[in-house]
Write a protein that holds these residues in place. Sequence first.
Motif, PDB file in Angstrom:
ATOM      1  N   THR A  63       0.822  -1.211   0.000  1.00  0.00           N
ATOM      2  CA  THR A  63       0.000   0.000   0.000  1.00  0.00           C
ATOM      3  C   THR A  63       0.859   1.264   0.000  1.00  0.00           C
ATOM      4  N   LEU A  64       0.230   2.362  -0.364  1.00  0.00           N
ATOM      5  CA  LEU A  64       0.937   3.647  -0.334  1.00  0.00           C
ATOM      6  C   LEU A  64       1.318   4.013   1.095  1.00  0.00           C
ATOM      7  N   SER A  65       0.512   3.592   2.069  1.00  0.00           N
ATOM      8  CA  SER A  65       0.874   3.844   3.475  1.00  0.00           C
ATOM      9  C   SER A  65       2.192   3.174   3.808  1.00  0.00           C
ATOM     10  N   THR A  66       2.377   1.931   3.346  1.00  0.00           N
ATOM     11  CA  THR A  66       3.628   1.216   3.598  1.00  0.00           C
ATOM     12  C   THR A  66       4.799   1.901   2.906  1.00  0.00           C
ATOM     13  N   VAL A  67       4.556   2.390   1.684  1.00  0.00           N
ATOM     14  CA  VAL A  67       5.611   3.117   0.972  1.00  0.00           C
ATOM     15  C   VAL A  67       6.045   4.335   1.783  1.00  0.00           C
ATOM     16  N   MET A  68       5.068   5.086   2.297  1.00  0.00           N
ATOM     17  CA  MET A  68       5.396   6.293   3.068  1.00  0.00           C
ATOM     18  C   MET A  68       6.126   5.952   4.365  1.00  0.00           C
ATOM     19  N   GLU A  69       5.737   4.873   5.009  1.00  0.00           N
ATOM     20  CA  GLU A  69       6.432   4.455   6.229  1.00  0.00           C
ATOM     21  C   GLU A  69       7.888   4.114   5.933  1.00  0.00           C
ATOM     22  N   SER A  70       8.129   3.454   4.807  1.00  0.00           N
ATOM     23  CA  SER A  70       9.500   3.077   4.448  1.00  0.00           C
ATOM     24  C   SER A  70      10.329   4.301   4.076  1.00  0.00           C
TER      25      SER A  70
ATOM     26  N   SER B 283       9.966   7.266   5.152  1.00  0.00           N
ATOM     27  CA  SER B 283      10.246   7.998   6.389  1.00  0.00           C
ATOM     28  C   SER B 283      11.301   7.280   7.227  1.00  0.00           C
ATOM     29  N   ALA B 284      11.203   5.954   7.315  1.00  0.00           N
ATOM     30  CA  ALA B 284      12.142   5.183   8.137  1.00  0.00           C
ATOM     31  C   ALA B 284      13.571   5.276   7.620  1.00  0.00           C
ATOM     32  N   TYR B 285      13.720   5.224   6.285  1.00  0.00           N
ATOM     33  CA  TYR B 285      15.064   5.232   5.691  1.00  0.00           C
ATOM     34  C   TYR B 285      15.518   6.619   5.259  1.00  0.00           C
ATOM     35  N   ARG B 286      14.634   7.619   5.414  1.00  0.00           N
ATOM     36  CA  ARG B 286      14.953   8.992   4.997  1.00  0.00           C
ATOM     37  C   ARG B 286      15.322   9.044   3.508  1.00  0.00           C
TER      38      ARG B 286
END
Length: 245
Positions: free
Chosen positions: A177-184, A186-189
């Motif tokens: 999902t796009l939510s997962t993409v955004m979390e990744s 953010s996590a990896y900058r």
Amino acid sequence: MTPTANTLRNLSVSRAMRRQVICLEQDKSIGHGINIIIKHKVNALLVVDSQQQPIGVVSKTDIMGAYYAGLPIDSPLEDIMVSPPLFCKAADSLETALEQMRSHRVYRLYVAGDQGEELVGALAYPDIVGMLYQYCRQCEYSHLNRKKHSGESESLRRFKVKELMTAGVKSLAAQETLSTVMESLSAYRFGAMLITDESGLPCGVISKTDLALAYKRGISTGESAAKVMSTPVHTCDAHSFWKRR
């Protein structure tokens, strides 16, 4: 001391900064902000008050955060801006400006005139990289000057992509999902995420710009990465020589 450190210390911010600063009033909507960012091909906006005084910054990362949080697209920029904006002076060295960026964990500074509060430009990491590239094309360490420095080939050699790249590429499957993409992101900058197909092969890329456009179009964050990713994936050979485009 390395040649790069010397270069940063001896060059002023005025040599690398962008003269054009894109500003938007605090009560303008996030959707309007996205339009301006896309139109001017910038990564951030300087937010100003009714007297046109700088009060904050809205970047693509802030817009991605608003999208992830489900904030209405017509919310004002002041709801997501980071405040206050950080400034340096045009006469400061690039080394000083870069250290300020590092210590505050930001990617850009706004530039005030040497005598007062006048806003004269903006400085971001890509501007410094571009400046160094142009500068070193003319310096004694440039591979373009090899003929003048025969016998010093080791210090003047060109860099290959594999010497500069980050190994171990992070990627997500196209059905995530796009939510997962955004979390990744953010996590990896990261500024963008590689998307792979069912065979694990690269099939697209999602950048923060792609996400901002998806936000503007009202696409749900529960949709798959495949729906908004950019294709095709552009690649280069790890053994080719690095060259800034």
